[in-house]
Enzyme design. Structure first.
Site, PDB file in Angstrom:
ATOM      1  CE  LYS A  96      -3.736  -2.618   2.086  1.00 31.47           C
ATOM      2  NZ  LYS A  96      -3.028  -3.859   2.447  1.00 31.47           N
TER       3      LYS A  96
HETATM    4  O1  LIG Z   1      -9.244  -3.998   1.443  1.00 30.62           O
HETATM    5  C1  LIG Z   1      -8.313  -4.716   1.848  1.00 30.62           C
HETATM    6  C2  LIG Z   1      -7.015  -4.577   1.392  1.00 30.62           C
HETATM    7  C3  LIG Z   1      -6.063  -5.439   1.854  1.00 30.62           C
HETATM    8  N1  LIG Z   1      -6.351  -6.407   2.741  1.00 30.62           N
HETATM    9  C4  LIG Z   1      -5.278  -7.326   3.156  1.00 30.62           C
HETATM   10  O2  LIG Z   1      -5.595  -8.644   2.685  1.00 30.62           O
HETATM   11  C5  LIG Z   1      -5.272  -9.608   3.675  1.00 30.62           C
HETATM   12  C6  LIG Z   1      -6.535 -10.256   4.202  1.00 30.62           C
HETATM   13  O3  LIG Z   1      -6.219 -11.194   5.202  1.00 30.62           O
HETATM   14  P1  LIG Z   1      -7.287 -12.229   5.845  1.00 30.62           P
HETATM   15  O4  LIG Z   1      -6.528 -12.869   6.944  1.00 30.62           O
HETATM   16  O5  LIG Z   1      -7.677 -13.189   4.767  1.00 30.62           O
HETATM   17  O6  LIG Z   1      -8.433 -11.425   6.323  1.00 30.62           O
HETATM   18  C7  LIG Z   1      -4.483  -8.844   4.727  1.00 30.62           C
HETATM   19  O7  LIG Z   1      -3.127  -8.847   4.359  1.00 30.62           O
HETATM   20  C8  LIG Z   1      -5.045  -7.441   4.635  1.00 30.62           C
HETATM   21  O8  LIG Z   1      -4.130  -6.477   5.082  1.00 30.62           O
HETATM   22  C9  LIG Z   1      -7.632  -6.536   3.198  1.00 30.62           C
HETATM   23  O9  LIG Z   1      -7.955  -7.409   4.016  1.00 30.62           O
HETATM   24  N2  LIG Z   1      -8.591  -5.680   2.727  1.00 30.62           N
END
Ligand SMILES: O=c1ccn([C@@H]2O[C@H](COP(=O)(O)O)[C@@H](O)[C@H]2O)c(=O)[nH]1
Length: 274
Positions: A96
């Protein structure tokens, strides 16, 4: 990797799964802590157990940077391991980034020149000159935040201007003047459900990176129903739901089972377009 190659991988593997490598030293199985590099040992086992079921890996930089130099080394080793052993995998640095032009140039250099990663997530808030330095690299991708998966996405992204245009729509419209669907993707949270219809009105052909299934409770079925296009157009990420399926010595086996369950659902959804 270009868009067609990505689609070929999706067809061949019957999967559009991205495994999120959000590796937290406090959550990995205790027996790995005696390894010289526990984070890398964990990632390596997860990658070996899931590589045939997914088309992408997404290490989130926060998890590595929080460990200082050791974390950065584990990140670099993880990227190199994927590239050497599974060269068909699309690697996403979820960082990001985005800053004034000359600073963005340095971010782009570290991910694309130094590490040769396929893509990096970028925040659009600082505008064109903060994004453009990432776009000078052929076959490398910018994945721009559009409509995120969290509750706070309502605070700014859904606000309307005087003409009723929402901020995420402005991001989608304006950023298409900077790059095509061969170099730009968008982050859209799986938790956004029917909003994928609105997203697709603006970007019918782009790939979307979709986090939010698994631990955040987003529905894969809804994402596919409202967001899939003729080239699939989706890279759906699950991090905690896969990598922390189990905390014992069987963690990699259990991670594979979780990844397999998601891939099986994806195979079913892909029948609509293949
Ligand atoms: O809108 C967003 C953008 C980034 N993320 C990122 O994706 C993963 C989600 O992890 P989970 O454990 O599957 O929930 C994580 O790295 C977030 O920082 C997001 O969730 N939403």
């Amino acid at each position: 990797m270009n868009k067609q190659q990505l689609f070929e991988n999706i067809k061949r593997k019957k999967s559009f799964l991205c495994v999120g490598l959000d590796t937290d030293i406090k959550k990995i199985p205790a027996h790995l802590l005696k390894e010289e590099d526990p984070i890398f040992a964990f990632n390596k086992a997860i990658i070996d157990a899931t590589a045939d079921l997914c088309i992408a890996y997404k290490p989130n930089l926060a998890f590595y940077e929080s460990m200082g130099v050791k974390g950065w080394i584990a990140f670099e080793k993880t990227v190199n391991y994927i590239k050497e052993n599974y060269p068909d995998q699309f690697i996403i640095a979820d960082a990001k980034r985005g800053d004034i032009g000359n600073t963005s140039e340095m971010y782009a250099r570290s991910f694309f020149d130094e590490l040769n990663i396929d893509s990096v997530t970028v925040a659009p808030y600082m505008g064109e000159d903060s994004v453009k330095p990432f776009l000078i690299y052929p076959e490398k991708w910018v994945i721009l935040l559009a409509l995120t998966s969290n509750k706070g996405s309502h605070d700014f992204q859904l606000t309307e201007d005087v003409n009723g245009e929402r901020l995420f729509e402005k991001v989608l419209k304006t950023s298409q003047q900077w790059a095509s669907d061969e170099q730009m993707m968008y982050v859209v949270g799986a938790t956004q459900g029917k909003m994928f219809l609105d997203i697709r009105k603006h970007v019918p052909n782009h790939f979307l990176l979709v986090p939010g299934v698994g631990a955040q409770g987003g529905s894969l079925e809804e994402v596919c129903k409202y967001g899939m296009n003729k080239m699939c157009g989706l890279i759906v990420n699950s991090s905690r739901g896969i990598i922390y399926a189990d905390k014992t010595e069987k963690f990699a086996e259990e991670a594979r089972k979780s990844a397999k369950a998601v891939q099986t659902e994806m195979e079913e959804q892909l029948k609509a377009i293949l």
